[in-house]
Design a protein around this motif. Structure first.
Motif, PDB file in Angstrom:
ATOM      1  N   TRP A   1     -15.545  -8.138  12.149  1.00 21.17           N
ATOM      2  CA  TRP A   1     -15.513  -9.170  11.117  1.00 21.17           C
ATOM      3  C   TRP A   1     -14.092  -9.668  10.874  1.00 21.17           C
ATOM      4  CZ3 TRP A   1     -12.374  -8.286   6.940  1.00 21.17           C
ATOM      5  CH2 TRP A   1     -11.952  -6.981   6.738  1.00 21.17           C
TER       6      TRP A   1
ATOM      7  N   PRO B   1     -19.399 -15.292  15.435  1.00 21.31           N
ATOM      8  CA  PRO B   1     -20.001 -16.499  14.854  1.00 21.31           C
ATOM      9  C   PRO B   1     -21.137 -16.199  13.887  1.00 21.31           C
ATOM     10  CG  PRO B   1     -19.706 -16.719  17.226  1.00 21.31           C
ATOM     11  CD  PRO B   1     -19.440 -15.287  16.896  1.00 21.31           C
ATOM     12  N   SER B   2     -21.401 -17.150  13.013  1.00 25.59           N
ATOM     13  CA  SER B   2     -22.498 -17.041  12.060  1.00 25.59           C
ATOM     14  C   SER B   2     -23.816 -16.883  12.800  1.00 25.59           C
ATOM     15  CB  SER B   2     -22.547 -18.291  11.180  1.00 25.59           C
ATOM     16  OG  SER B   2     -23.672 -18.258  10.329  1.00 25.59           O
ATOM     17  N   GLY B   3     -24.682 -16.014  12.290  1.00 27.05           N
ATOM     18  CA  GLY B   3     -25.977 -15.786  12.919  1.00 27.05           C
ATOM     19  C   GLY B   3     -25.968 -14.647  13.903  1.00 27.05           C
ATOM     20  N   ARG B   4     -24.768 -14.145  14.272  1.00 29.91           N
ATOM     21  CA  ARG B   4     -24.697 -13.017  15.201  1.00 29.91           C
ATOM     22  C   ARG B   4     -24.075 -11.797  14.528  1.00 29.91           C
ATOM     23  NH1 ARG B   4     -23.445 -17.013  18.916  1.00 29.91           N
ATOM     24  NH2 ARG B   4     -21.336 -16.338  19.436  1.00 29.91           N
ATOM     25  N   THR B   5     -24.061 -11.793  13.221  1.00 27.08           N
ATOM     26  CA  THR B   5     -23.611 -10.615  12.503  1.00 27.08           C
ATOM     27  C   THR B   5     -24.752  -9.604  12.431  1.00 27.08           C
ATOM     28  OG1 THR B   5     -24.245 -11.634  10.399  1.00 27.08           O
ATOM     29  CG2 THR B   5     -21.959 -11.904  11.121  1.00 27.08           C
TER      30      THR B   5
ATOM     31  N   GLY C   1     -31.499 -12.592  13.315  1.00 27.85           N
ATOM     32  CA  GLY C   1     -30.291 -13.088  13.959  1.00 27.85           C
ATOM     33  C   GLY C   1     -30.291 -12.866  15.456  1.00 27.85           C
TER      34      GLY C   1
ATOM     35  N   HIS D   1     -21.282  -2.974   7.765  1.00 28.33           N
ATOM     36  CA  HIS D   1     -21.339  -3.914   8.882  1.00 28.33           C
ATOM     37  C   HIS D   1     -20.023  -3.916   9.661  1.00 28.33           C
ATOM     38  CE1 HIS D   1     -24.992  -5.190   6.995  1.00 28.33           C
ATOM     39  NE2 HIS D   1     -25.184  -6.123   7.903  1.00 28.33           N
TER      40      HIS D   1
ATOM     41  N   SER E   1     -11.025 -14.177  12.989  1.00 27.69           N
ATOM     42  CA  SER E   1     -12.016 -15.260  12.902  1.00 27.69           C
ATOM     43  C   SER E   1     -13.424 -14.718  12.838  1.00 27.69           C
ATOM     44  CB  SER E   1     -11.871 -16.197  14.113  1.00 27.69           C
ATOM     45  OG  SER E   1     -12.059 -15.473  15.319  1.00 27.69           O
TER      46      SER E   1
ATOM     47  N   SER F   1     -24.836 -27.022  13.605  1.00 22.81           N
ATOM     48  CA  SER F   1     -25.181 -26.551  14.954  1.00 22.81           C
ATOM     49  C   SER F   1     -25.567 -27.685  15.899  1.00 22.81           C
ATOM     50  CB  SER F   1     -26.340 -25.551  14.863  1.00 22.81           C
ATOM     51  OG  SER F   1     -27.474 -26.158  14.258  1.00 22.81           O
TER      52      SER F   1
END
Length: 286
Positions: free
Chosen positions: A120, A126-130, A153, A104, A123, A273
């Protein structure tokens, strides 16, 4: 092939990890491919081919290979420790470097050195966009990477500025809209475009034509957006209620349609969220 001064067409057969080459032909004439060249074992498939410094480089699920005089040789950089079906699908030569995706992340190869420059780090995105970097494109000193977040995602397109920072420049409208192809179009005399294939549809982003900095190109239309999230404010005791008198901002150029929106989170929503809109700043300079 600069030595022979002719164009060579290379192909890979994934099922048996073989590559072969043919001399280019006029339109309508079949290519005549030579003997198959086996690259590594058949256990892991070929995922990409690229010309880097007049040498053919082959990515496989288990690593990187170079091919000189039709002889493949593994580039020993430790990638064989983590085979993955997506490794090497995004492969691009840009400037002095060869870039390819690994797990990844993204690797930058030069000489015998490999450096991990994946988004990665720091910072991170954001979570969910990996997701897996599915394809690459380049222009000037920019490197564009499409992040395919799969069916669950939110996919996106990131720009690497060659100074160690990644910037999100496009985000799919909904979860599950996969991005698996991007392409840079130079458009001489007009604004260059970055084309993005999203869930089978085509989008494009305009880029400035007179300057690399969009702020210095008066003919360029852009919409600037940034997000700042503060740390949790509990004054050392999360159980005591807090009373806020005011929130102020020092601003310039605010107008209708150009504003700073303020949202907040409380208690159990902190870190989640769910946000509550407090209002918007529209007054200059404070």
């Amino acid at each position: 092939d600069p030595a022979a001064k002719k164009t060579i067409v290379w192909r890979a057969v994934k099922s048996n990890s073989q590559i072969s080459r043919a001399d280019s032909q006029s339109w309508g004439t079949n290519l005549n491919f030579g003997s198959a060249i086996k690259v590594g074992t058949t256990q892991f498939r070929v995922t990409g081919l690229n010309d880097y410094n007049h040498v053919l480089y082959v990515t496989k699920e288990d690593g990187l290979w170079s091919v000189t005089n039709d002889v493949p040789e593994r580039v020993s950089v430790g990638l064989e420790s983590s085979p993955h079906p997506e490794n090497g699908k995004a492969l691009l030569a840009n400037g002095l470097f060869l870039y390819f995706n690994y797990m990844h992340s993204l690797e930058k190869f030069y000489g015998t050195n490999v450096e991990d420059i994946g988004p990665w780090q720091g910072s991170g995105i954001p979570s969910g966009r990996t997701g897996v970097i599915s394809c690459l494109a380049s222009a000037f000193s920019w490197l564009f990477a499409a992040v395919d977040a799969g069916t669950g995602g939110i996919s996106s397109v990131l720009c690497y500025d060659s100074h160690g920072a990644w910037h999100e420049i496009y985000r799919a409208e909904e979860a599950g809209q996969r991005i698996r192809s991007i392409y840079w179009q130079s458009c001489p005399g007009g604004h260059p475009k970055l084309w993005i294939e999203v869930a089978g549809g085509l989008f494009y982003l305009d880029f400035p034509k007179l300057e690399l900095n969009p702020l210095n190109d008066s003919s360029f239309r852009y919409n600037d957006e940034a997000v700042l999230i503060t740390s949790t404010i509990d004054f050392g005791n999360s159980r005591l209620p807090k009373l806020y008198k005011e929130i102020a901002a020092i601003c310039k150029n605010l107008a209708q349609g150009i504003y700073v929106a303020v949202d907040y989170q409380l208690d159990a929503n902190i870190g989640g969220s769910t946000w509550t809109l407090l209002g918007s700043f529209l007054q200059n300079p404070e």
